[in-house]
Design an enzyme around this catalytic site. Sequence first.
Site, mmCIF file in Angstrom:
data_model
loop_
_atom_site.group_PDB
_atom_site.id
_atom_site.type_symbol
_atom_site.label_atom_id
_atom_site.label_comp_id
_atom_site.label_asym_id
_atom_site.label_seq_id
_atom_site.Cartn_x
_atom_site.Cartn_y
_atom_site.Cartn_z
ATOM 1 N N GLU A 195 0.825 -1.226 0.000
ATOM 2 C CA GLU A 195 0.000 0.000 0.000
ATOM 3 C C GLU A 195 0.849 1.261 0.000
ATOM 4 O O GLU A 195 0.403 2.305 -0.475
ATOM 5 C CB GLU A 195 -0.974 -0.024 1.190
ATOM 6 C CG GLU A 195 -2.024 -1.123 1.038
ATOM 7 C CD GLU A 195 -2.926 -1.304 2.260
ATOM 8 O OE1 GLU A 195 -2.419 -1.152 3.390
ATOM 9 O OE2 GLU A 195 -4.121 -1.610 2.083
ATOM 10 N N ASP A 238 -11.818 -6.361 -3.095
ATOM 11 C CA ASP A 238 -12.628 -7.576 -3.052
ATOM 12 C C ASP A 238 -14.028 -7.233 -2.528
ATOM 13 O O ASP A 238 -14.296 -6.104 -2.128
ATOM 14 C CB ASP A 238 -11.982 -8.636 -2.142
ATOM 15 C CG ASP A 238 -11.792 -8.105 -0.738
ATOM 16 O OD1 ASP A 238 -10.755 -7.464 -0.482
ATOM 17 O OD2 ASP A 238 -12.706 -8.268 0.099
HETATM 18 N N1 LIG Z 1 -12.274 -8.496 2.955
HETATM 19 C C1 LIG Z 1 -11.497 -7.718 3.734
HETATM 20 N N2 LIG Z 1 -11.622 -7.791 5.073
HETATM 21 C C2 LIG Z 1 -10.870 -6.988 5.879
HETATM 22 N N3 LIG Z 1 -9.957 -6.101 5.427
HETATM 23 C C3 LIG Z 1 -9.806 -6.008 4.083
HETATM 24 C C4 LIG Z 1 -8.952 -5.205 3.276
HETATM 25 C C5 LIG Z 1 -8.004 -4.138 3.753
HETATM 26 N N4 LIG Z 1 -6.700 -4.595 4.362
HETATM 27 C C6 LIG Z 1 -6.009 -5.639 3.620
HETATM 28 C C7 LIG Z 1 -5.374 -6.571 4.663
HETATM 29 C C8 LIG Z 1 -6.124 -7.899 4.690
HETATM 30 S S1 LIG Z 1 -5.505 -9.096 5.798
HETATM 31 C C9 LIG Z 1 -4.249 -9.904 4.916
HETATM 32 C C10 LIG Z 1 -3.500 -10.923 5.480
HETATM 33 N N5 LIG Z 1 -2.552 -11.540 4.788
HETATM 34 C C11 LIG Z 1 -2.309 -11.195 3.538
HETATM 35 C C12 LIG Z 1 -3.052 -10.185 2.989
HETATM 36 N N6 LIG Z 1 -4.025 -9.552 3.688
HETATM 37 C C13 LIG Z 1 -5.543 -5.807 5.949
HETATM 38 O O1 LIG Z 1 -4.466 -4.871 6.157
HETATM 39 C C14 LIG Z 1 -6.814 -5.056 5.730
HETATM 40 C C15 LIG Z 1 -9.199 -5.548 1.966
HETATM 41 N N7 LIG Z 1 -10.183 -6.511 1.911
HETATM 42 C C16 LIG Z 1 -10.574 -6.808 3.190
#
Ligand SMILES: Nc1ncnc2c(CN3C[C@H](CSc4cnccn4)[C@@H](O)C3)c[nH]c12
Length: 228
Positions: free
Chosen positions: A12, A196
Amino acid sequence: MTLAIMGAMSEEIAPILERVGEYKTTAYAGNTYYEASYKGINLVIAYSKIGKVFSTLTATTMCEHFGAQKLLFSGVAGAISPKLKVGDLIVATKLAQHDLDITAFGHPFGYVPEGSVYVEADKELIALSKEVAVEMGKSVQEGIIATGDQFVADEKRKNWIGETFKADALEMEGASVAVVCDALDVPFFILRAISDAADMDASFSFDEFLETSAVESAEFVMKMVDKL
Ligand SMILES: Nc1ncnc2c(CN3C[C@H](CSc4cnccn4)[C@@H](O)C3)c[nH]c12
């Protein structure tokens, strides 16, 4: 003026570091902070690592240790509103913690005594984002963002969060950054690009679109910096 630009994951802030080019690296309190001078503005850039606790530590450090006077967050999020598709931008008008729950004592979800369910983002920075959106010819949605210490990949949980907080998107760091900046009286702005739909395909979509959505958000934030 010292401006903080924060993300949660390295992906990011990578586009931000690329844009500023040269920077000084400082290791502090278990994290790495990048300082740069960009068009006359002192920038302090960092990714916190995932979740509310790490993002609280980083936002506090950026304000208290590096003297940030404004904080811009750039990152990705899961969509709740059906109007938000992968790559779309959402600006947080206010943020809440969807996993903060002492309802057993009769309080609303997201509330603790002497706190508030929502923390409002800075109106001037939101107004600036509107100008940038027009200049970039981009439609940017404004809405409520819900934050919690879980990657949401479940339609039921996503819909509950949406209904309970009237949230349009969800992530894992924004509301904690909001609490810190509000308490320290530092104007803050949270921008997220959708990666997503927080449903059963979320992790696959996230993996596929993290990088491009992170760039989308970072490019927009840097356009805001250019106008500060
Ligand atoms: N569906 C979702 N639910 C909750 N948060 C998010 C996000 C935003 N960010 C991305 C990341 C996912 S956890 C993570 C862990 N390991 C690898 C990559 N991401 C965390 O910093 C929150 C994007 N989509 C989301």
